[in-house]
Design a protein around this motif. Structure first.
Motif, PDB file in Angstrom:
ATOM      1  N   UNK A 675     -18.838  20.345  24.704  1.00 32.36           N
ATOM      2  CA  UNK A 675     -18.930  19.320  26.718  1.00 32.36           C
ATOM      3  C   UNK A 675     -17.531  19.656  26.443  1.00 32.36           C
ATOM      4  N   UNK A 676     -17.107  18.661  28.224  1.00 31.20           N
ATOM      5  CA  UNK A 676     -15.749  18.790  28.697  1.00 31.20           C
ATOM      6  C   UNK A 676     -15.956  17.371  28.243  1.00 31.20           C
ATOM      7  N   UNK A 677     -15.188  16.215  27.858  1.00 31.28           N
ATOM      8  CA  UNK A 677     -14.363  15.157  28.058  1.00 31.28           C
ATOM      9  C   UNK A 677     -14.458  14.312  29.127  1.00 31.28           C
ATOM     10  N   UNK A 678     -14.728  13.711  29.705  1.00 27.67           N
ATOM     11  CA  UNK A 678     -14.078  13.114  31.457  1.00 27.67           C
ATOM     12  C   UNK A 678     -13.117  12.339  30.830  1.00 27.67           C
ATOM     13  N   UNK A 679     -13.071  11.315  29.831  1.00 28.70           N
ATOM     14  CA  UNK A 679     -11.900  10.068  29.495  1.00 28.70           C
ATOM     15  C   UNK A 679     -11.663  10.053  27.944  1.00 28.70           C
ATOM     16  N   UNK A 680     -11.042   9.186  27.636  1.00 34.52           N
ATOM     17  CA  UNK A 680     -10.029   9.458  26.295  1.00 34.52           C
ATOM     18  C   UNK A 680     -10.960   9.469  25.263  1.00 34.52           C
ATOM     19  N   UNK A 681     -10.794   9.667  23.956  1.00 35.74           N
ATOM     20  CA  UNK A 681     -11.311   9.600  22.867  1.00 35.74           C
ATOM     21  C   UNK A 681     -11.346   8.195  22.124  1.00 35.74           C
ATOM     22  N   UNK A 682     -12.286   8.124  22.128  1.00 29.97           N
ATOM     23  CA  UNK A 682     -12.465   6.545  21.499  1.00 29.97           C
ATOM     24  C   UNK A 682     -13.222   6.670  19.583  1.00 29.97           C
ATOM     25  N   UNK A 683     -13.278   6.032  18.819  1.00 29.46           N
ATOM     26  CA  UNK A 683     -14.063   5.810  17.241  1.00 29.46           C
ATOM     27  C   UNK A 683     -15.175   5.011  18.016  1.00 29.46           C
ATOM     28  N   UNK A 684     -16.565   5.179  17.686  1.00 31.08           N
ATOM     29  CA  UNK A 684     -18.084   4.634  17.475  1.00 31.08           C
ATOM     30  C   UNK A 684     -18.404   4.884  16.872  1.00 31.08           C
ATOM     31  N   UNK A 685     -19.191   3.368  16.194  1.00 24.04           N
ATOM     32  CA  UNK A 685     -20.271   3.508  14.909  1.00 24.04           C
ATOM     33  C   UNK A 685     -21.457   3.907  15.209  1.00 24.04           C
ATOM     34  N   UNK A 686     -21.576   4.500  13.846  1.00 19.98           N
ATOM     35  CA  UNK A 686     -23.054   5.183  13.941  1.00 19.98           C
ATOM     36  C   UNK A 686     -23.688   4.302  13.270  1.00 19.98           C
ATOM     37  N   UNK A 687     -25.120   3.991  12.950  1.00 20.45           N
ATOM     38  CA  UNK A 687     -25.678   3.050  12.600  1.00 20.45           C
ATOM     39  C   UNK A 687     -27.314   3.231  11.622  1.00 20.45           C
ATOM     40  N   UNK A 688     -27.933   3.387  10.671  1.00 20.20           N
ATOM     41  CA  UNK A 688     -28.612   3.986  10.079  1.00 20.20           C
ATOM     42  C   UNK A 688     -29.607   4.082  10.932  1.00 20.20           C
ATOM     43  N   UNK A 689     -30.499   4.415  11.478  1.00 19.81           N
ATOM     44  CA  UNK A 689     -31.886   4.902  12.444  1.00 19.81           C
ATOM     45  C   UNK A 689     -32.935   3.977  12.092  1.00 19.81           C
ATOM     46  N   UNK A 690     -32.922   3.310  11.516  1.00 18.02           N
ATOM     47  CA  UNK A 690     -34.201   2.820  11.034  1.00 18.02           C
ATOM     48  C   UNK A 690     -33.555   1.231  11.458  1.00 18.02           C
ATOM     49  N   UNK A 691     -32.297   1.027  12.051  1.00 18.30           N
ATOM     50  CA  UNK A 691     -31.783  -0.281  12.514  1.00 18.30           C
ATOM     51  C   UNK A 691     -31.869  -0.366  13.728  1.00 18.30           C
ATOM     52  N   UNK A 692     -31.835   1.141  14.332  1.00 16.43           N
ATOM     53  CA  UNK A 692     -31.198   0.906  16.138  1.00 16.43           C
ATOM     54  C   UNK A 692     -32.891   0.811  16.649  1.00 16.43           C
ATOM     55  N   UNK A 693     -32.954   0.243  18.301  1.00 16.43           N
ATOM     56  CA  UNK A 693     -33.710  -0.038  18.788  1.00 16.43           C
ATOM     57  C   UNK A 693     -34.025   0.871  19.817  1.00 16.43           C
ATOM     58  N   UNK A 694     -32.237   1.032  20.750  1.00 16.41           N
ATOM     59  CA  UNK A 694     -31.999   2.064  21.594  1.00 16.41           C
ATOM     60  C   UNK A 694     -30.784   2.702  20.780  1.00 16.41           C
ATOM     61  N   UNK A 695     -30.845   3.977  21.232  1.00 16.04           N
ATOM     62  CA  UNK A 695     -29.922   5.167  20.461  1.00 16.04           C
ATOM     63  C   UNK A 695     -30.149   6.455  20.473  1.00 16.04           C
ATOM     64  N   UNK A 696     -28.773   7.086  19.978  1.00 13.26           N
ATOM     65  CA  UNK A 696     -28.548   8.241  20.569  1.00 13.26           C
ATOM     66  C   UNK A 696     -28.424   8.731  19.332  1.00 13.26           C
ATOM     67  N   UNK A 697     -29.523   9.688  18.656  1.00 16.21           N
ATOM     68  CA  UNK A 697     -29.996  10.251  17.814  1.00 16.21           C
ATOM     69  C   UNK A 697     -28.955  11.862  16.844  1.00 16.21           C
ATOM     70  N   UNK A 698     -29.045  11.847  18.734  1.00 17.42           N
ATOM     71  CA  UNK A 698     -28.949  14.029  18.975  1.00 17.42           C
ATOM     72  C   UNK A 698     -27.786  13.481  19.783  1.00 17.42           C
ATOM     73  N   UNK A 699     -26.835  13.942  19.488  1.00 15.44           N
ATOM     74  CA  UNK A 699     -25.428  14.303  20.390  1.00 15.44           C
ATOM     75  C   UNK A 699     -24.310  15.171  20.361  1.00 15.44           C
TER      76      UNK A 699
END
Length: 706
Positions: A675-699
């Motif tokens: 994909x094409x980025x629309x802004x600058x890059x940044x670091x994000x943190x991914x957590x174990x799926x079971x601990x998330x209640x709202x989530x993106x699991x497929x990027x």
């Protein structure tokens, strides 16, 4: 092949006698332009279930392929009785959290349990009559594993009431002394619960076992008379078969013939899972616009989860390897075409394909866990154990709030809101289905979900068929005590934070030397094992199991089982991120709003979650970095499956992208990668799926160097 005249005679005399098929029906079959013993051809004349029966009989008559019907084939591994395996450490805490949550309080306020017609009340939600028996099936192991006197008293009272009210015909359940229709299915969870109670307390055997045999006699007569099997019983017959096999294995009481005959009748009056799981018949995408060549409920998600046990249970009385082959293939097809990175598969009522927005029912999660354990015990393929462990540590906690007071009906792989959805992405379920609550959409998951964690614990250790060896199947903190062959008393204690640690320390006390086995998951990379302080050696598992020679006395085993970060390809070029048993997702910050609150129990709430920050990110897979921290005091927080609590994370370089939303309730399919980025890059943190209640699991993905 026999000549036609001989076939007519055989059909009229043999098949007709067995299946009540008359000569004219047989004549119609034989005149049809059919390939011999082809199920579809006979179906056009006689209907599906009768066709399946006749096909089976014809195969036996004319090909010499006769199932061996003497005895039951052994399983690859033997389960341990309830109570022989206990959770410890953080996993014991999970059981405590569940008991302190919705599951442990339903008997106090939830009318489908507290006023269940199974115990003399007037509450039930359908003529399936499964609410009370579902609850009983899950709470029996929870009460035993926690040694909770309140829960044990509740389940004992439930058992006593049902047995005390068994009628003279042998019927068990709320239909006694009523005009309600009598369908077999709702009994099956009760049978599982009663069996577990006998395992945990053999003193109950003299009361429970005769009652079960009496019911079997009635059920056998009903099956031969063509009664008791509605559409749901026709798909879930395998649960009754497994209960019958427990009686056969441990308490046959001279009833072997009727037990085997009942197993056969259940299969022959039920849906044909070997055909459903055949590659040419299995749906390769969402089924809402497809025509099912079999009874429609075979593509129902929970029925599919239970149906996974059908063919391994059939194998035990047919001894046919083809049953196991078909079961293994069906498992693979299910996850190939409908699987999720969280370990489970999608079925928002019916099989739903691979798109990340489609749903997975909580009942489906716990039933697949149980079926996978049974498949492993019968077949022995480590793929079943690997997947059950992944489901348990990802999909199960993801669909419950951390305190386990609220649950979803449907979870989503990419879930940007939990609310009354408009538009609704689920073609067969309601718009409220992904709300965390008491009974969103349907109440079945409220009463059925408690079996998940306890049965995972109970099936975490097994023995070899000769009972000479103990096998550690699911990794985590456990204590077990068992007497192996030759009176060898063995205890094993596993100290670990796994899956939030790569190290397991197992201390074994044994009266005699024996071989101990521990499962080495397929995702382990450069694993080592050390015995009694000796130098660590590389693991070398056979069929997923590492053999360890244990001496008489005390043996200490240290297993180190690290894993690499792995990337799973998903639709539209998107990716999912894994390390070891854990799937990782972006945990979307959220607001919380109470939509409803139970009048009797204010902790039972329906919760709406809404995103408070951006979630439209693509990641660069080459940037992933694993981060492990040691929990304070070496102890995980309670509960561990909630936002910001697990000690393991993965960081990723990400960038914002254009990613559309349907209404304000769900994310569209990920835009095609790269994909094409629309802004600058940044670091994000991914957590174990079971601990998330709202989530993106497929990027979606991008290349940071491009």
């Amino acid at each position: 092949m026999c000549p036609a005249s001989k076939m007519f005679v055989a059909c009229g005399e043999a098949i007709g006698a067995v299946l009540n098929a008359n000569s004219s029906q047989c004549s119609s079959i034989l005149k049809a332009p059919w390939v011999p013993f082809n199920l579809g051809s006979i179906q056009t004349v006689m209907g599906f279930r009768k066709a399946f029966q006749i096909t089976s009989a014809l195969l036996a008559l004319f090909t010499g392929v006769t199932p061996q019907t003497i005895g039951l084939a052994p399983k690859k591994f033997l389960s341990l009785p309830l109570g022989a395996v206990k959770a410890s450490g953080w996993l014991q805490d999970q059981l405590i959290v569940q008991n302190n949550g919705l599951a442990g309080h339903e008997h106090e306020f939830y009318h489908y349990v507290s006023q269940s017609d199974w115990i003399g009340g007037d509450s039930f939600y359908s003529n399936l009559e499964e609410a009370g028996s579902y609850w009983f099936n899950g709470m029996v192991p929870l009460g035993i594993l926690l040694n909770d006197s309140t829960v044990q008293s509740q389940t004992q009272q439930f058992l006593d009431y049902v047995l005390d009210h068994q009628d003279s015909t042998g019927w068990l359940g709320p239909e006694v002394n009523t005009t309600k229709p009598r369908y077999l299915w709702g009994r099956y969870p009760f049978l599982f619960g009663a069996i577990q109670m006998v395992e945990a307390n053999p003193a109950l055997e003299s009361r429970v076992v005769p009652a079960l045999h009496k019911f079997v006699s009635l059920a056998n007569a009903m099956l031969h008379n063509g009664t008791g099997v509605d559409d749901w019983a026709a798909t879930r017959w395998e649960d009754f078969v497994i209960a019958l096999q427990w009686l056969y294995d441990f308490h046959p009481d001279g009833q072997e013939d009727i037990l085997i005959d009942t197993m056969k009748m259940l299969k022959f009056t039920g849906d044909p899972w070997e055909q459903v799981f055949a590659e040419e018949n299995f749906p390769q995408g969402p089924v809402e616009h497809m025509s099912n060549p079999f009874p429609v409920l075979t593509w129902h998600g929970v029925n599919m989860a239970e149906g996974l046990k059908a063919l391994p249970s059939t194998f035990r009385f047919t001894h046919n390897q083809s049953d196991l082959d078909a079961a293994s293939l069906g498992w693979d097809l299910l996850f190939k075409y409908h699987g999720r990175p969280s370990g489970i598969y999608a079925a928002d009522e019916y099989l739903a394909g691979l798109e990340a927005v489609r749903g997975t029912e909580l009942c489906l999660v716990v039933e697949t866990m149980f079926s996978g354990s049974y498949l492993y015990q019968v077949i022995g393929d480590p793929k079943f154990a690997d997947r059950v462990e992944r489901i348990t540590y990802n999909a199960l906690p993801a669909t419950l709030t951390g305190d386990m007071w609220s649950r979803q009906y449907l979870q989503q792989q990419n879930q940007i809101a939990s609310k009354d959805m408009s538009p609704n992405p689920f073609p067969n379920d309601g718009s409220y289905s992904n709300v965390f609550g008491l009974e969103p959409n349907y109440p079945c998951c409220t009463v059925n979900h408690p079996q998940g964690w306890p049965k995972f614990v109970s099936n975490s250790f097994v023995t070899t068929p000769d009972q000479k060896s103990l096998v550690h199947v699911y990794l985590g903190p456990f204590d077990t005590s068992v007497t192996l062959a030759g009176g060898n008393k063995v205890t094993a204690s596993v100290d670990t934070l796994y899956p939030f640690s790569d190290t397991l320390t197992t201390t074994i006390h044994a009266d005699k030397a024996f071989t101990y086995y521990v499962r080495i998951p397929s995702w382990v990379s450069k694993g080592t094992i050390s015995v009694d302080g000796a130098a660590a050696k590389a693991v070398s598992p056979s069929n997923g199991l590492q053999a360890v020679s244990v001496r008489a006395g005390t043996t200490k085993i240290v297993s180190n089982i690290p894993a690499d970060i792995t990337i799973e390809s998903r639709p539209h070029g998107s990716v999912a991120v894994h390390r070891g048993p854990l799937h990782y997702a972006f945990d979307i910050p959220r607001t919380q709003k109470i939509l409803a609150q139970n009048a009797q129990e204010p902790r039972a709430v329906d919760l709406e979650f809404d995103a408070t920050d951006a979630w439209q990110y693509a990641i660069d897979p080459s940037s992933l970095h694993f981060n492990a921290r040691t929990p304070s005091g070496g102890k995980l927080p309670s509960p561990v499956f909630d936002s910001g609590l697990p000690p393991f994370t993965i960081t990723a370089t990400a960038c914002p992208i254009n990613w559309s939303v349907a209404g304000d309730t769900f994310a569209a399919a990920p835009p095609a990668s790269p994909v094409t980025c629309t802004g600058s890059t940044r670091n994000i943190t991914l957590w174990p799926f079971g601990a998330t209640k709202l989530r993106i699991g497929e990027f979606p993905t991008f290349n940071v160097t491009a």
